[in-house]
Enzyme design. Structure first.
Site, PDB file in Angstrom:
ATOM      1  N   GLU A  50      40.485  28.175  51.780  1.00 14.58           N
ATOM      2  CA  GLU A  50      40.876  28.805  53.049  1.00 14.58           C
ATOM      3  C   GLU A  50      39.668  29.454  53.724  1.00 14.58           C
ATOM      4  O   GLU A  50      39.056  30.356  53.151  1.00 14.58           O
ATOM      5  CB  GLU A  50      41.961  29.859  52.779  1.00 14.58           C
ATOM      6  CG  GLU A  50      42.508  30.471  54.054  1.00 14.58           C
ATOM      7  CD  GLU A  50      43.689  31.434  53.797  1.00 14.58           C
ATOM      8  OE1 GLU A  50      44.350  31.317  52.761  1.00 14.58           O
ATOM      9  OE2 GLU A  50      43.901  32.302  54.661  1.00 14.58           O
ATOM     10  N   LYS A  54      50.041  38.534  49.543  1.00 14.55           N
ATOM     11  CA  LYS A  54      49.366  37.226  49.549  1.00 14.55           C
ATOM     12  C   LYS A  54      47.901  37.426  49.937  1.00 14.55           C
ATOM     13  O   LYS A  54      46.997  36.791  49.381  1.00 14.55           O
ATOM     14  CB  LYS A  54      50.071  36.285  50.534  1.00 14.55           C
ATOM     15  CG  LYS A  54      49.543  34.858  50.551  1.00 14.55           C
ATOM     16  CD  LYS A  54      48.379  34.633  51.496  1.00 14.55           C
ATOM     17  CE  LYS A  54      47.944  33.176  51.494  1.00 14.55           C
ATOM     18  NZ  LYS A  54      46.708  32.942  52.255  1.00 14.55           N
ATOM     19  N   ASP A  79      43.247  31.851  34.092  1.00 12.99           N
ATOM     20  CA  ASP A  79      44.595  31.316  34.312  1.00 12.99           C
ATOM     21  C   ASP A  79      45.239  32.091  35.459  1.00 12.99           C
ATOM     22  O   ASP A  79      45.904  33.103  35.263  1.00 12.99           O
ATOM     23  CB  ASP A  79      45.402  31.478  33.014  1.00 12.99           C
ATOM     24  CG  ASP A  79      46.769  30.816  33.091  1.00 12.99           C
ATOM     25  OD1 ASP A  79      47.276  30.622  34.212  1.00 12.99           O
ATOM     26  OD2 ASP A  79      47.335  30.499  32.028  1.00 12.99           O
ATOM     27  N   HIS A 116      39.555  34.373  62.269  1.00 17.40           N
ATOM     28  CA  HIS A 116      40.017  33.280  61.430  1.00 17.40           C
ATOM     29  C   HIS A 116      39.792  31.942  62.120  1.00 17.40           C
ATOM     30  O   HIS A 116      39.270  31.001  61.522  1.00 17.40           O
ATOM     31  CB  HIS A 116      41.494  33.477  61.104  1.00 17.40           C
ATOM     32  CG  HIS A 116      42.020  32.484  60.131  1.00 17.40           C
ATOM     33  ND1 HIS A 116      41.724  32.551  58.781  1.00 17.40           N
ATOM     34  CD2 HIS A 116      42.791  31.388  60.294  1.00 17.40           C
ATOM     35  CE1 HIS A 116      42.303  31.542  58.171  1.00 17.40           C
ATOM     36  NE2 HIS A 116      42.960  30.826  59.066  1.00 17.40           N
TER      37      HIS A 116
HETATM   38  P1  NAD Z   1      41.282  30.283  23.177  1.00 14.39           P
HETATM   39  O1  NAD Z   1      42.379  29.542  22.512  1.00 14.39           O
HETATM   40  O2  NAD Z   1      40.061  29.505  23.545  1.00 14.39           O
HETATM   41  O3  NAD Z   1      40.913  31.550  22.257  1.00 14.39           O
HETATM   42  C1  NAD Z   1      39.795  32.373  22.480  1.00 14.39           C
HETATM   43  C2  NAD Z   1      38.711  32.022  21.486  1.00 14.39           C
HETATM   44  O4  NAD Z   1      37.524  32.735  21.806  1.00 14.39           O
HETATM   45  C3  NAD Z   1      39.135  32.417  20.075  1.00 14.39           C
HETATM   46  O5  NAD Z   1      38.817  31.363  19.209  1.00 14.39           O
HETATM   47  C4  NAD Z   1      38.248  33.628  19.783  1.00 14.39           C
HETATM   48  O6  NAD Z   1      37.965  33.736  18.415  1.00 14.39           O
HETATM   49  C5  NAD Z   1      37.016  33.303  20.596  1.00 14.39           C
HETATM   50  N1  NAD Z   1      36.165  34.460  20.996  1.00 14.39           N
HETATM   51  C6  NAD Z   1      34.819  34.470  20.974  1.00 14.39           C
HETATM   52  N2  NAD Z   1      34.336  35.653  21.388  1.00 14.39           N
HETATM   53  C7  NAD Z   1      35.396  36.427  21.685  1.00 14.39           C
HETATM   54  C8  NAD Z   1      35.535  37.752  22.202  1.00 14.39           C
HETATM   55  N3  NAD Z   1      34.484  38.532  22.467  1.00 14.39           N
HETATM   56  N4  NAD Z   1      36.786  38.221  22.418  1.00 14.39           N
HETATM   57  C9  NAD Z   1      37.864  37.445  22.192  1.00 14.39           C
HETATM   58  N5  NAD Z   1      37.805  36.182  21.681  1.00 14.39           N
HETATM   59  C10 NAD Z   1      36.576  35.658  21.449  1.00 14.39           C
HETATM   60  O7  NAD Z   1      41.776  30.978  24.529  1.00 14.39           O
HETATM   61  P2  NAD Z   1      42.921  32.026  24.744  1.00 14.39           P
HETATM   62  O8  NAD Z   1      42.297  33.145  25.507  1.00 14.39           O
HETATM   63  O9  NAD Z   1      43.632  32.322  23.473  1.00 14.39           O
HETATM   64  O10 NAD Z   1      43.938  31.226  25.670  1.00 14.39           O
HETATM   65  C11 NAD Z   1      43.658  31.045  27.042  1.00 14.39           C
HETATM   66  C12 NAD Z   1      44.171  29.687  27.490  1.00 14.39           C
HETATM   67  O11 NAD Z   1      45.533  29.524  27.116  1.00 14.39           O
HETATM   68  C13 NAD Z   1      44.145  29.562  28.979  1.00 14.39           C
HETATM   69  O12 NAD Z   1      43.495  28.333  29.280  1.00 14.39           O
HETATM   70  C14 NAD Z   1      45.614  29.478  29.377  1.00 14.39           C
HETATM   71  O13 NAD Z   1      45.781  28.704  30.522  1.00 14.39           O
HETATM   72  C15 NAD Z   1      46.256  28.885  28.175  1.00 14.39           C
HETATM   73  N6  NAD Z   1      47.688  29.137  27.950  1.00 14.39           N
HETATM   74  C16 NAD Z   1      48.421  29.995  28.688  1.00 14.39           C
HETATM   75  C17 NAD Z   1      49.777  30.215  28.400  1.00 14.39           C
HETATM   76  C18 NAD Z   1      50.536  31.217  29.233  1.00 14.39           C
HETATM   77  O14 NAD Z   1      49.953  31.949  29.996  1.00 14.39           O
HETATM   78  N7  NAD Z   1      51.872  31.341  29.116  1.00 14.39           N
HETATM   79  C19 NAD Z   1      50.374  29.545  27.349  1.00 14.39           C
HETATM   80  C20 NAD Z   1      49.587  28.678  26.581  1.00 14.39           C
HETATM   81  C21 NAD Z   1      48.243  28.474  26.869  1.00 14.39           C
END
Ligand code: NAD
Length: 425
Positions: free
Chosen positions: A82, A266, A282, A380
């Protein structure tokens, strides 16, 4: 400290702009080169990220200038289609910068994972048993994520909620509270709740159905505020105090009226989403949480407040759930996302959350200020003119000339752009 006040940035062409950001220390040579090459996700990599990939979908990546949050300067990466959002964020940030910048805080980073328990024979006894074994459940969850515990995060507590009794089958919902540190933590939490569900079943005597995180993250909030002297709001023929009163009156409508509140919010999310997308976060999760949070008092309302303080300054505030990550998910896979994180250079997910709410507040200020002065369309449409020229078939070299002609004629329409393109060059 590198300054985010970069006069004339918008007048440079893209190549010069990238060079300027590199010269001023915002980008490394590698990041500048990646941007110069287009900075797009590789199609072969895209094929490994989603199912049935057939291509890569692009969005413009802009930078909003002038941001100062908690006495630190930031250039804000914004991925958005946008026109005018990047410009208006920069404009509002420049006003707030002159007033000392944004103050931002965050409260907690506890996410919730839910285990839905059905057919529980004695809900009170089940609650007692779950609470009594809270430490066992927490230990079990953390045993799967020892690295998260070593980072200072991990499962921290449980809650037990009785829901659905009225008009349906009573259920128990076990909440596992998890500190996910610098990750959003969706996958971490989902793994944990799936793992503790069998134990929750045997403790409650019930049957586990859903086992998933909740995207309502009201234990992971970020707040931004700004205090602006009215003279800083002077705009053309409009006096600062008049603009301030207009902003407060306009904001009141969003507090009382659903039709306005949705549009007002929005505008906030224009800024928030653009940074979320640029940083690989996300945005669906945060959109859902933000609007639910705007309804927390039982009615959908404004996300921001604008008031006059005792000294006669304009005070704006915004608080939103902000479960962002700086690691995890697909962050780091997309070259554009890597550049966005390099520009922001935040040390933690909490810092990123604070910057993002400041951007949301800036965007709201810019929209309100335009609305109560010369109206939203003037600025805009001047920026929209470039998109209109492109839609009419202008080449990148022709766009600026055609857009200027459109603005001058006051007729910003595809038809007029086609006439201009067909006419003498
Ligand atoms: P992920 O599965 O990649 O987990 C994070 C990883 O980063 C872990 O392995 C952790 O050990 C590592 N890590 C390294 N340094 C870290 C630090 N300083 N702090 C924290 N972790 C660290 O990702 P996630 O965050 O568990 O999941 C995010 C993803 O899940 C997004 O892409 C999202 O779209 C998706 N998702 C969302 C939903 C929902 O919102 N309902 C459901 C399922 C999946």
């Amino acid at each position: 400290m590198v300054s985010s006040r970069i006069p004339g940035l918008h007048r440079l062409d893209r190549t010069e702009r990238i060079r300027r950001l590199r010269d001023e220390g915002w980008l490394s040579d590698t990041e500048a080169r990646s941007l110069a090459d287009g900075g797009a996700l590789d199609a072969a990599l895209a094929d490994k990220i989603v199912e049935n990939a057939i291509g890569v979908y692009g969005l413009p990546l802009g930078v909003a200038a002038n941001f100062r949050v908690n006495d630190r300067d930031y250039l804000i990466p914004m991925a958005i289609e946008e026109p005018s959002v990047v410009a208006s964020s920069s404009h509002a940030a420049r006003i707030v910068r002159a007033a000392g910048g944004f103050a931002a805080t965050s409260t907690g980073r506890l996410m919730v994972g839910q285990v839905q328990l059905l057919d529980v024979p004695d809900p009170e006894a089940a609650e007692h048993a779950l609470r009594h074994h809270a430490e066992d459940l927490i230990e079990l969850a953390n045993s799967l994520h020892s690295a998260m515990v070593q980072r200072g995060g991990g499962a921290r507590g449980i809650e037990v909620h009785h829901v659905g009794a009225q008009g349906g089958q009573a259920m128990l919902v076990l909440h596992l509270l998890v500190d996910t540190r610098d990750a959003m933590g969706a996958n971490t939490i989902n793994t944990m709740v799936e793992a503790i569900a069998p134990a929750a079943e045997s403790l409650s005597g019930g049957r586990a159905c859903l086992r998933i995180l909740s995207n309502y993250t009201d234990n992971c909030l970020a707040q931004a505020s700004c205090t602006i002297r009215p003279d800083l709001l002077t705009t053309g023929d409009y006096d600062g105090p008049e603009v301030m009163d207009g902003i407060i009156e306009a904001a009141r409508l969003a507090e009382c009226d659903m039709h306005r509140a949705v549009t007002h919010n929005k505008g906030v999310m224009n800024g928030v989403d653009a940074v979320l997308i640029a940083t690989g976060n996300d945005w669906r999760a945060i959109e859902a949480a933000a609007h639910a949070y705007a309804s927390r008092h039982g009615r959908y309302g404004s996300m921001t407040t604008w008031r006059k303080d005792q000294e006669g300054n304009l005070v704006g505030t915004l608080e939103l759930p902000m479960p962002v990550g700086i690691v995890g998910g697909s962050i780091g896979l997309n070259p554009g996302t890597r550049v966005a994180h390099a520009l922001l250079d935040v040390a933690s997910a909490e810092e990123l959350a604070q910057v993002i709410v400041a951007v949301g507040l800036a965007q709201n200020l810019a929209a309100l200020k335009a609305l109560v002065t010369h109206g939203i369309q003037r600025g805009h449409m001047a920026l929209q003119a470039r998109s209109v020229a492109l839609m009419a078939g202008a080449s990148p070299e022709q766009v600026d000339r055609v857009a200027q002609e459109l603005v001058k004629s006051g007729d910003i329409a595809v038809r007029r752009a086609r006439e201009l393109l067909a006419g003498p060059a």
